[in-house]
Design a protein around this motif. Structure first.
Motif, PDB file in Angstrom:
ATOM      1  N   GLN A  57       0.853  -1.189   0.000  1.00 45.72           N
ATOM      2  CA  GLN A  57       0.000   0.000   0.000  1.00 45.72           C
ATOM      3  C   GLN A  57       0.886   1.236   0.000  1.00 45.72           C
ATOM      4  O   GLN A  57       1.850   1.313   0.769  1.00 45.72           O
ATOM      5  N   GLU A  58       0.574   2.183  -0.851  1.00 44.84           N
ATOM      6  CA  GLU A  58       1.290   3.457  -0.869  1.00 44.84           C
ATOM      7  C   GLU A  58       0.621   4.427   0.094  1.00 44.84           C
ATOM      8  O   GLU A  58      -0.617   4.499   0.162  1.00 44.84           O
ATOM      9  N   VAL A 111       4.684   7.834   7.159  1.00 47.27           N
ATOM     10  CA  VAL A 111       5.283   6.708   7.871  1.00 47.27           C
ATOM     11  C   VAL A 111       5.198   5.460   7.003  1.00 47.27           C
ATOM     12  O   VAL A 111       4.187   5.211   6.341  1.00 47.27           O
ATOM     13  N   ALA A 112       6.267   4.680   6.997  1.00 50.55           N
ATOM     14  CA  ALA A 112       6.311   3.409   6.270  1.00 50.55           C
ATOM     15  C   ALA A 112       6.392   2.269   7.271  1.00 50.55           C
ATOM     16  O   ALA A 112       7.232   2.291   8.181  1.00 50.55           O
ATOM     17  N   LEU A 113       5.531   1.301   7.104  1.00 42.67           N
ATOM     18  CA  LEU A 113       5.543   0.094   7.924  1.00 42.67           C
ATOM     19  C   LEU A 113       6.154  -1.020   7.096  1.00 42.67           C
ATOM     20  O   LEU A 113       5.565  -1.484   6.109  1.00 42.67           O
ATOM     21  N   LEU A 114       7.343  -1.441   7.482  1.00 40.70           N
ATOM     22  CA  LEU A 114       8.107  -2.440   6.733  1.00 40.70           C
ATOM     23  C   LEU A 114       8.026  -3.763   7.491  1.00 40.70           C
ATOM     24  O   LEU A 114       8.692  -3.968   8.508  1.00 40.70           O
ATOM     25  N   SER A 115       7.181  -4.649   7.003  1.00 39.77           N
ATOM     26  CA  SER A 115       6.891  -5.903   7.697  1.00 39.77           C
ATOM     27  C   SER A 115       7.741  -7.037   7.153  1.00 39.77           C
ATOM     28  O   SER A 115       8.000  -7.119   5.951  1.00 39.77           O
ATOM     29  N   ILE A 123      -4.420   9.056   8.948  1.00 35.57           N
ATOM     30  CA  ILE A 123      -3.037   8.672   8.645  1.00 35.57           C
ATOM     31  C   ILE A 123      -3.072   7.430   7.761  1.00 35.57           C
ATOM     32  O   ILE A 123      -3.626   6.404   8.156  1.00 35.57           O
ATOM     33  N   THR A 124      -2.482   7.538   6.602  1.00 35.42           N
ATOM     34  CA  THR A 124      -2.397   6.389   5.699  1.00 35.42           C
ATOM     35  C   THR A 124      -0.929   6.027   5.527  1.00 35.42           C
ATOM     36  O   THR A 124      -0.194   6.697   4.792  1.00 35.42           O
ATOM     37  N   PRO A 125      -0.485   4.978   6.190  1.00 37.21           N
ATOM     38  CA  PRO A 125       0.932   4.608   6.079  1.00 37.21           C
ATOM     39  C   PRO A 125       1.210   3.825   4.802  1.00 37.21           C
ATOM     40  O   PRO A 125       0.315   3.185   4.230  1.00 37.21           O
TER      41      PRO A 125
END
Length: 641
Positions: free
Chosen positions: A507-508, A512-516, A536-538
């Motif tokens: 998802q773009e 903030v970037a959530l790197l799983s 907030i759309t990470p």
């Protein structure tokens, strides 16, 4: 609802000293009541049933003859310790078994003085017992003072090299030590190897039957007090020895085999060896896993691990699931690859059912190898296959792969051999607790030069990773996946090899970037949905690889966001540490990036439901949401909203 069993004699047993005041006839009745109580308790909690039912009489006999806890009784693996817990003051808590803040499913030093040594992995008991014997003989202070040391080890655990290392050392030291070999022809899976065949020969035919008759009359040879009985006891000791040459060559006096469900045999033999032994003794007892409960006796695994069940019918109360288990997806995917490539083989260490290789073995019986409880051998055996031109998959639980780590380093990684490691039970595992949690594999695998390390975000990704491993010939490769059911995603018909070292954007978003990395991705997505409601759309990315890292993806996320948060179900030193190292080397932190790494905490997390364990670890969706709000400054966000 079934009523609790009547247990008038067992009700008098608050600790093993009560057993030592009972007559042999009363002990036989206690054993029957103890079996009924064990069945009733496990029916309400689930757990390891069959192993405990197989040692009910042995448990009663050991505690009745030996002076526990002064005499240290050590249960190998300790799947079979539930009857032991009941008679050692924990009966009132048995219905909390394997639950949060409840009793552990294994022996645990912090739980009771009657658990002198914790165990959940196999083949450690003889080493530990020998350690206690040496401590006793050197006068080490202990409370209570150290007496005899007794190890109870199963025939499956005797397939591990560590048991023989301990016996070799014990035979050399000649310390007074008791090893009870609980031979039930069934550990978790049917036993394999020469040891199983050797034990079978020891009690096949006439010698075992003759001993059964001799032992029933043994009480007459043991007048109390034990004064002039010394000579007779020595003769009894000789008469019960019908084999065991291998054990005797290791320096042990061998006694047996004897019927482990017959207290008329167990009690006099244990009393004799306790009175007469002056060195290490191996007592070979024959038992039946699941003994006394028909649904367990007739089950393929003898009731090894069960969910809650109905006592009358034995029917287990498992919640239905529409998603396949990760283990089954691995097995089906490997079958697909093996159908295309005749060089693919598979190796497991006594866990064919647990790893899914039983299914692969049915399809390709000559290409699947169960080596017994011998993870070190399994890894090097796979390495030899790889060096010989095959394409081995070494399927081992994360917690058990720890036991073969030196072989992973020395025999696989240094030689850059293309062994494919399928790491099952990665992450927290629920009721089995800390001993079985797969917390460390990312850290200990990803630090090895040339090792490729992947983690499946869902069951579809696992299928692709099996295909990736099958196609990878340039050195070793590992992929990890959790216990239990998948997430219910659409499954590809076949796996497609992934580009090594490349992740994907899910998802773009902004800021903030959530790197799983791995199976927490579904919680990351759930956290994102909650954050979107707050404006907030990470950005969400699935790393897929901890090694080699997708450098381009990691650096892009850092360049385009205020903050990057990595999420993984593993210990510090794993994926997040590799990302932080990359950022440090590239000077990313010099530009003000806010970086956080969500990992398992620096503690061993006790048994609980998986959800509760993830809460302790702060790795649920709400924890990820809270981390984002904290990093981005909630007050500032509120003003902007």
């Amino acid at each position: 609802m079934s009523q609790s069993p009547a247990t008038p004699l067992l009700d008098r047993v608050s600790d093993p000293s009560a057993l030592r005041r009972m007559s042999d006839a009363e002990l036989r009745q206690v054993a029957g009541e103890l079996r009924a109580e064990t069945i009733d308790a496990v029916s309400q909690t689930g757990g390891h049933l069959g192993a405990g039912l197989g040692v009910v009489e042995l448990t009663v006999a050991l505690h009745a003859v030996f002076d526990t806890p002064r005499d240290r009784l050590i249960w190998d693996v300790s799947h079979q310790c539930y009857p032991h817990k009941i008679v050692t003051g924990r009966r009132d808590r048995m219905r909390t078994l394997r639950q949060k803040d409840g009793l552990s499913g294994f022996t645990k030093r912090s739980e009771s003085p009657f658990d002198p040594f914790g165990a959940a992995h196999s083949s450690t008991s003889i080493s530990a017992a020998l350690g206690f014997a040496v401590a006793r003989d050197l006068g080490a202070p202990a409370d209570p003072p150290l007496g005899d040391a007794i190890a109870v080890i199963g025939d499956g655990a005797m397939s591990a090299g560590m048991a023989y290392e301990a016996m070799n050392n014990a035979g050399h030291l000649k310390k007074r030590l008791f090893v009870v070999l609980n031979d039930n022809e069934m550990s978790i899976a049917p036993p394999t190897g020469a040891m199983s065949a050797y034990l079978s020969r020891l009690y096949a035919g006439a010698p075992f039957q003759e001993f059964k008759a001799a032992a029933k009359g043994a009480v007459s040879l043991l007048p109390e007090p034990f004064q002039e009985g010394a000579r007779r006891a020595k003769e009894l000791f000789k008469s019960v020895t019908v084999g065991g040459t291998m054990f005797e060559e290791l320096g042990f006096s061998y006694v047996g085999p004897i019927d482990g469900h017959d207290l008329d045999q167990l009690l006099p033999v244990l009393r004799t060896v306790k009175a007469r032994a002056d060195g290490p003794v191996l007592i070979h007892v024959i038992t039946k896993k699941g003994k006394g409960y028909a649904p367990a006796e007739t089950a393929a695994d003898k009731g090894h691990g069960v969910a809650r069940f109905d006592v009358v019918t034995g029917v287990q109360k498992k919640a239905p699931s529409n998603a396949p288990s990760y283990t089954k997806v691995f097995a089906e995917s490997l079958i697909q690859e093996a159908e295309r490539d005749p060089l693919i083989t598979a190796v497991t260490a006594a866990m064919p059912d647990g790893t899914g290789l039983d299914l692969v073995g049915k399809r390709f019986p000559g290409r699947v190898f169960d080596v017994g409880i011998a993870e070190q051998h399994a890894v090097t055996f796979a390495a030899g296959q790889a060096a010989g031109g095959l394409k081995p998959f070494c399927a081992i639980y994360s917690t058990f792969l720890q036991r073969g780590y030196d072989q992973v380093v020395h025999d696989v990684a240094i030689q850059r051999l293309p062994v494919r490691f399928a790491i099952d039970r990665a992450g927290l595992v629920g009721a089995d607790g800390a001993t079985h949690a797969g917390a460390f594999d990312v850290a200990f695998m990803a630090n090895l030069p040339g090792m490729v390390v992947m983690a499946a975000a869902d069951e579809a990704e696992l299928r692709h990773m099996v295909a990736t491993a099958a196609a990878h010939d340039d050195g070793p490769i590992a992929f990890r996946y959790p216990r239990g059911e998948g997430t219910g995603v659409d499954m590809p018909e076949r796996g497609i090899p992934l580009e090594i070292g490349k992740g994907r954007i899910i998802q773009e978003g902004k800021r903030v970037a959530l790197l799983s990395f791995g199976a927490r991705l579904s919680e990351v997505v759930a956290a994102s949905e909650a954050l979107s409601a707050k404006g907030i759309t990470p950005t969400i990315a699935d790393a897929r690889f901890a090694k080699p890292l997708d450098r381009d993806l990691c650096l892009r996320l850092a360049a385009e966001h205020e903050a990057v948060i990595t999420i993984e179900e593993g210990a510090v030193g794993g994926f997040g540490s590799h990302v932080a190292q990359l950022y440090a080397e590239e000077g990313v932190f010099d530009h003000g990036l806010k970086f956080r790494s969500m990992v398992l905490p620096d503690i061993f997390i006790d048994q609980a439901s998986p959800r509760d364990m993830w809460s302790v670890a702060a790795l649920n969706a709400e924890d990820i949401e809270a981390k984002v709000l904290s990093v981005l400054d909630v007050a500032q966000i509120g003003k902007r909203a």
